[in-house]
Design a protein around this motif. Structure first.
Motif, PDB file in Angstrom:
ATOM      1  N   LEU A  31      20.311 -12.595  27.708  1.00  0.00           N
ATOM      2  CA  LEU A  31      20.846 -12.029  28.943  1.00  0.00           C
ATOM      3  C   LEU A  31      20.131 -10.759  29.395  1.00  0.00           C
ATOM      4  O   LEU A  31      19.940 -10.560  30.590  1.00  0.00           O
ATOM      5  CB  LEU A  31      22.339 -11.759  28.800  1.00  0.00           C
ATOM      6  N   VAL A  32      19.747  -9.895  28.469  1.00  0.00           N
ATOM      7  CA  VAL A  32      19.107  -8.631  28.856  1.00  0.00           C
ATOM      8  C   VAL A  32      17.816  -8.872  29.636  1.00  0.00           C
ATOM      9  O   VAL A  32      17.673  -8.380  30.761  1.00  0.00           O
ATOM     10  CB  VAL A  32      18.878  -7.728  27.628  1.00  0.00           C
ATOM     11  N   PRO A  33      16.854  -9.641  29.100  1.00  0.00           N
ATOM     12  CA  PRO A  33      15.648  -9.856  29.902  1.00  0.00           C
ATOM     13  C   PRO A  33      15.904 -10.639  31.182  1.00  0.00           C
ATOM     14  O   PRO A  33      15.273 -10.374  32.210  1.00  0.00           O
ATOM     15  CB  PRO A  33      14.692 -10.607  28.973  1.00  0.00           C
ATOM     16  N   TYR A  50       8.510 -17.436  29.683  1.00  0.00           N
ATOM     17  CA  TYR A  50       8.083 -18.393  28.657  1.00  0.00           C
ATOM     18  C   TYR A  50       8.617 -18.006  27.283  1.00  0.00           C
ATOM     19  O   TYR A  50       8.986 -18.865  26.484  1.00  0.00           O
ATOM     20  CB  TYR A  50       6.562 -18.504  28.630  1.00  0.00           C
ATOM     21  N   VAL A  51       8.662 -16.711  26.995  1.00  0.00           N
ATOM     22  CA  VAL A  51       9.182 -16.241  25.712  1.00  0.00           C
ATOM     23  C   VAL A  51      10.671 -16.563  25.594  1.00  0.00           C
ATOM     24  O   VAL A  51      11.141 -16.975  24.533  1.00  0.00           O
ATOM     25  CB  VAL A  51       8.921 -14.730  25.534  1.00  0.00           C
ATOM     26  N   ILE A  52      11.421 -16.398  26.670  1.00  0.00           N
ATOM     27  CA  ILE A  52      12.855 -16.708  26.655  1.00  0.00           C
ATOM     28  C   ILE A  52      13.069 -18.188  26.350  1.00  0.00           C
ATOM     29  O   ILE A  52      13.902 -18.544  25.509  1.00  0.00           O
ATOM     30  CB  ILE A  52      13.502 -16.330  28.003  1.00  0.00           C
ATOM     31  N   ALA A  53      12.326 -19.051  27.005  1.00  0.00           N
ATOM     32  CA  ALA A  53      12.460 -20.495  26.761  1.00  0.00           C
ATOM     33  C   ALA A  53      12.091 -20.832  25.324  1.00  0.00           C
ATOM     34  O   ALA A  53      12.811 -21.586  24.649  1.00  0.00           O
ATOM     35  CB  ALA A  53      11.588 -21.275  27.733  1.00  0.00           C
ATOM     36  N   TRP A  66       2.886  -4.688  37.973  1.00  0.00           N
ATOM     37  CA  TRP A  66       1.723  -5.392  37.454  1.00  0.00           C
ATOM     38  C   TRP A  66       1.091  -4.579  36.342  1.00  0.00           C
ATOM     39  O   TRP A  66       1.004  -3.367  36.417  1.00  0.00           O
ATOM     40  CB  TRP A  66       0.702  -5.623  38.559  1.00  0.00           C
ATOM     41  N   VAL A  67       0.613  -5.249  35.294  1.00  0.00           N
ATOM     42  CA  VAL A  67      -0.049  -4.603  34.175  1.00  0.00           C
ATOM     43  C   VAL A  67      -1.499  -5.068  34.163  1.00  0.00           C
ATOM     44  O   VAL A  67      -1.768  -6.271  34.205  1.00  0.00           O
ATOM     45  CB  VAL A  67       0.633  -4.959  32.837  1.00  0.00           C
ATOM     46  N   SER A  68      -2.422  -4.117  34.102  1.00  0.00           N
ATOM     47  CA  SER A  68      -3.846  -4.449  34.065  1.00  0.00           C
ATOM     48  C   SER A  68      -4.303  -4.578  32.623  1.00  0.00           C
ATOM     49  O   SER A  68      -4.110  -3.680  31.813  1.00  0.00           O
ATOM     50  CB  SER A  68      -4.658  -3.360  34.762  1.00  0.00           C
ATOM     51  N   LEU A  69      -4.898  -5.702  32.310  1.00  0.00           N
ATOM     52  CA  LEU A  69      -5.498  -5.944  31.001  1.00  0.00           C
ATOM     53  C   LEU A  69      -6.966  -6.280  31.224  1.00  0.00           C
ATOM     54  O   LEU A  69      -7.359  -7.438  31.253  1.00  0.00           O
ATOM     55  CB  LEU A  69      -4.795  -7.080  30.266  1.00  0.00           C
ATOM     56  N   GLY A  70      -7.764  -5.235  31.425  1.00  0.00           N
ATOM     57  CA  GLY A  70      -9.168  -5.443  31.751  1.00  0.00           C
ATOM     58  C   GLY A  70      -9.280  -6.029  33.146  1.00  0.00           C
ATOM     59  O   GLY A  70      -8.699  -5.508  34.092  1.00  0.00           O
ATOM     60  N   PRO A  71      -9.989  -7.143  33.285  1.00  0.00           N
ATOM     61  CA  PRO A  71     -10.148  -7.739  34.611  1.00  0.00           C
ATOM     62  C   PRO A  71      -8.937  -8.563  35.067  1.00  0.00           C
ATOM     63  O   PRO A  71      -8.885  -9.026  36.194  1.00  0.00           O
ATOM     64  CB  PRO A  71     -11.370  -8.643  34.444  1.00  0.00           C
ATOM     65  N   VAL A  72      -7.955  -8.727  34.211  1.00  0.00           N
ATOM     66  CA  VAL A  72      -6.793  -9.570  34.498  1.00  0.00           C
ATOM     67  C   VAL A  72      -5.576  -8.683  34.737  1.00  0.00           C
ATOM     68  O   VAL A  72      -5.342  -7.727  34.020  1.00  0.00           O
ATOM     69  CB  VAL A  72      -6.519 -10.530  33.316  1.00  0.00           C
ATOM     70  N   THR A  73      -4.787  -9.017  35.760  1.00  0.00           N
ATOM     71  CA  THR A  73      -3.517  -8.336  35.986  1.00  0.00           C
ATOM     72  C   THR A  73      -2.399  -9.365  35.881  1.00  0.00           C
ATOM     73  O   THR A  73      -2.520 -10.482  36.378  1.00  0.00           O
ATOM     74  CB  THR A  73      -3.459  -7.665  37.374  1.00  0.00           C
ATOM     75  N   ILE A  74      -1.339  -8.996  35.176  1.00  0.00           N
ATOM     76  CA  ILE A  74      -0.212  -9.914  34.979  1.00  0.00           C
ATOM     77  C   ILE A  74       1.100  -9.193  35.263  1.00  0.00           C
ATOM     78  O   ILE A  74       1.159  -7.973  35.254  1.00  0.00           O
ATOM     79  CB  ILE A  74      -0.173 -10.482  33.548  1.00  0.00           C
ATOM     80  N   GLN A  75       2.125  -9.976  35.532  1.00  0.00           N
ATOM     81  CA  GLN A  75       3.479  -9.452  35.644  1.00  0.00           C
ATOM     82  C   GLN A  75       4.181  -9.751  34.315  1.00  0.00           C
ATOM     83  O   GLN A  75       4.228 -10.912  33.901  1.00  0.00           O
ATOM     84  CB  GLN A  75       4.253 -10.122  36.768  1.00  0.00           C
ATOM     85  N   PRO A  76       4.709  -8.732  33.657  1.00  0.00           N
ATOM     86  CA  PRO A  76       5.400  -8.977  32.384  1.00  0.00           C
ATOM     87  C   PRO A  76       6.553  -9.975  32.518  1.00  0.00           C
ATOM     88  O   PRO A  76       6.841 -10.708  31.580  1.00  0.00           O
ATOM     89  CB  PRO A  76       5.913  -7.599  31.982  1.00  0.00           C
ATOM     90  N   SER A  77       7.196 -10.028  33.669  1.00  0.00           N
ATOM     91  CA  SER A  77       8.318 -10.957  33.830  1.00  0.00           C
ATOM     92  C   SER A  77       7.858 -12.412  33.741  1.00  0.00           C
ATOM     93  O   SER A  77       8.610 -13.268  33.264  1.00  0.00           O
ATOM     94  CB  SER A  77       9.033 -10.717  35.151  1.00  0.00           C
ATOM     95  N   GLU A  78       6.642 -12.710  34.161  1.00  0.00           N
ATOM     96  CA  GLU A  78       6.135 -14.083  34.053  1.00  0.00           C
ATOM     97  C   GLU A  78       5.958 -14.473  32.590  1.00  0.00           C
ATOM     98  O   GLU A  78       6.303 -15.581  32.189  1.00  0.00           O
ATOM     99  CB  GLU A  78       4.812 -14.225  34.804  1.00  0.00           C
ATOM    100  N   PHE A  79       5.430 -13.578  31.788  1.00  0.00           N
ATOM    101  CA  PHE A  79       5.276 -13.816  30.358  1.00  0.00           C
ATOM    102  C   PHE A  79       6.643 -13.960  29.697  1.00  0.00           C
ATOM    103  O   PHE A  79       6.860 -14.821  28.847  1.00  0.00           O
ATOM    104  CB  PHE A  79       4.482 -12.662  29.728  1.00  0.00           C
TER     105      PHE A  79
END
Length: 69
Positions: free
Chosen positions: A57-59, A26-29, A10-23
């Motif tokens: 394939l890499v990501p 969408y980028v792959i699509a 998980w990556v913290s961006l201020g009050p928000v935490t995200i998983q880079p794999s979720e982002f």
């Protein structure tokens, strides 16, 4: 990153935490759609289709081998 349930993906961006794999999903699509729209022959044959999938394939492999904790 921040540990959540024992995982440190998980990556913290201020009050928000995200998983880079979720982002990344969408980028792959978006990348694949862009390649198809830019080159109309991108999926005209199976060989062209596979060649356009290679950069993705890499990501995808990194997301698949990510442990599920």
């Amino acid at each position: 990153g921040r540990a959540v349930n024992g995982s440190h993906r998980w990556v913290s961006l201020g009050p928000v935490t995200i998983q880079p794999s979720e982002f990344t999903k969408y980028v792959i699509a978006a990348f694949f759609i862009h390649r198809i729209c830019k080159n109309e022959n991108a999926i005209s044959t199976f060989k062209n289709y596979v060649l356009n999938l290679l950069p993705l394939l890499v990501p995808l492999v990194l997301i698949l081998v990510e442990p599920n904790n």
